[in-house]
Motif scaffolding. Structure first.
Motif, short mmCIF file in Angstrom:
data_model
loop_
_atom_site.label_atom_id
_atom_site.label_comp_id
_atom_site.label_asym_id
_atom_site.label_seq_id
_atom_site.Cartn_x
_atom_site.Cartn_y
_atom_site.Cartn_z
N PRO A 78 14.08 -77.68 28.32
CA PRO A 78 13.82 -79.07 28.56
C PRO A 78 13.55 -79.48 29.85
O PRO A 78 13.21 -80.50 30.09
CB PRO A 78 15.13 -79.89 28.06
N MET A 81 10.55 -81.76 30.92
CA MET A 81 10.70 -83.20 30.79
C MET A 81 11.66 -84.06 31.50
O MET A 81 11.34 -85.16 31.92
CB MET A 81 10.86 -83.21 29.17
N GLY A 129 1.80 -84.24 22.94
CA GLY A 129 3.11 -85.20 23.76
C GLY A 129 3.13 -85.02 24.98
O GLY A 129 2.26 -84.62 25.89
N CYS A 132 3.55 -81.56 28.36
CA CYS A 132 2.99 -80.36 27.94
C CYS A 132 2.09 -79.57 28.63
O CYS A 132 1.47 -80.28 29.61
CB CYS A 132 2.31 -80.58 26.58
N GLU A 147 4.54 -81.90 20.22
CA GLU A 147 5.88 -82.76 20.57
C GLU A 147 5.91 -82.35 22.14
O GLU A 147 5.38 -81.67 22.70
CB GLU A 147 7.06 -82.41 19.79
N GLU A 148 6.76 -83.32 22.60
CA GLU A 148 7.03 -83.02 24.04
C GLU A 148 7.30 -81.64 24.79
O GLU A 148 8.00 -80.92 23.99
CB GLU A 148 8.17 -84.06 24.66
N GLY A 149 6.96 -81.46 25.98
CA GLY A 149 7.50 -80.25 26.53
C GLY A 149 7.07 -78.84 26.04
O GLY A 149 7.40 -77.87 26.43
N LYS A 166 9.22 -79.78 19.72
CA LYS A 166 9.71 -79.98 21.20
C LYS A 166 9.91 -78.49 22.02
O LYS A 166 10.62 -77.80 21.26
CB LYS A 166 10.81 -80.80 21.22
N ASN A 167 9.36 -78.67 22.96
CA ASN A 167 9.96 -77.26 23.94
C ASN A 167 9.58 -76.12 23.60
O ASN A 167 10.11 -75.11 23.99
CB ASN A 167 11.35 -77.44 24.30
N GLU A 184 11.36 -76.79 16.92
CA GLU A 184 11.52 -76.85 18.23
C GLU A 184 12.34 -75.80 18.97
O GLU A 184 13.16 -75.03 18.25
CB GLU A 184 12.51 -78.08 18.46
N ASN A 185 12.07 -75.55 20.16
CA ASN A 185 12.73 -74.41 21.15
C ASN A 185 12.23 -73.03 20.66
O ASN A 185 13.09 -72.04 20.86
CB ASN A 185 14.06 -74.54 21.19
#
Ligand SMILES: CC(C)(COP(=O)(O)OP(=O)(O)OC[C@H]1O[C@@H](n2cnc3c(N)ncnc32)[C@H](O)[C@@H]1OP(=O)(O)O)[C@@H](O)C(=O)NCCC(=O)NCCS
Length: 212
Positions: A78, A81, A129, A132, A147-149, A166-167, A184-185
């Motif tokens: 994270p 972000m 997102g 990125c 998604e973000e990151g 995400k991420n 995510e992750n």
């Protein structure tokens, strides 16, 4: 476009790539922030050690044109972000940074602070997102959602309609087959060929990709 003045969080290798991209776009780098680097890579651009040093620098600068923020942290997680949000909270803008040699569909969208490097591709209706990185030669095909990151390392390829959480970090040269979901992750190893959905937090590698 008038020249924008950027503060860049991170002063390592990725920051050097981003600094050259800024120069190419007619933008200016005015400060670097990184506690893990000993020396600024650019003459005349101060290297600040941490958030507190940046706050002092901002105070000394006083009123002036609104600054822009870039975050040059390549590692997964994270941090990118969070750093972007911290800079935004100090009134900075966070435009997407796109290399002139990237191909970006007019029907795609790019989130704030995202970076699209040379020879990367973003195809029709793709949604990228916030915060990125689409690294050199990364390819995001039609209708993908990031998604973000998310960080797509050099040469990573997302086939059409892929959803990346995400991420997520997608390693260099990896391929994700059409319509798959990556939770995510997750981390996808360099050169992996992903043929099934990847659960959140998993690390996969190989062809076909398996948990490592
Ligand atoms: C997948 C990855 C995240 C695993 O890292 P790690 O958890 O430190 O794993 P290790 O290096 O300890 O390797 C664990 C095992 O997986 C194998 N492995 C590691 N990466 C692999 C890959 N990309 N493809 C196939 N096998 C891989 C190792 O050979 C090792 O196998 P072994 O136990 O039989 O010896 C990492 O190797 C990787 O591919 N990172 C992406 C690097 C990249 O693209 N960087 C771009 C920067 S812009």
């Amino acid at each position: 476009m008038p020249e924008r003045a950027f503060v860049c969080w991170g002063a390592g290798g990725h920051a050097q790539v981003i600094a050259e991209l800024m120069a190419r776009n007619g933008d200016r780098l005015v400060a670097l922030v990184d506690g893990a680097v000993v020396q600024s890579f650019m003459d005349g651009v101060p290297l600040l050690r941490d958030a507190q040093a940046l706050d002092i620098w901002l105070q000394a600068r006083g009123e002036g044109p609104v600054l822009s923020a870039a975050v040059a942290i390549g590692r997964c997680g994270p941090d990118r972000m969070q750093s972007l949000q911290w800079l935004r909270a100090r009134g900075m803008e966070a435009p997407a940074l796109c290399h002139p040699l990237a191909s970006i569909s007019p029907s795609s969208t790019l989130g704030m602070g995202s970076q699209v490097l040379a020879f990367a591709l973003v195809a029709a209706q793709a949604r990228v997102g916030d915060a990125c990185i689409l690294n050199h030669k990364a390819s995001v095909d039609h209708e993908c959602v990031l998604e973000e990151g998310v960080h797509l390392a050099p040469g990573a390829t997302l086939c059409g309609c892929v959803h990346i959480g995400k991420n997520v970090f997608v390693g260099a040269g990896a391929v994700v087959m059409p319509r798959l979901h990556v939770g995510e992750n997750a981390v996808i190893g360099a050169g992996a060929v992903v043929t099934r959905n990847v659960p959140a937090g998993a690390t996969v590698a190989g062809n076909p990709a398996r948990a490592v």
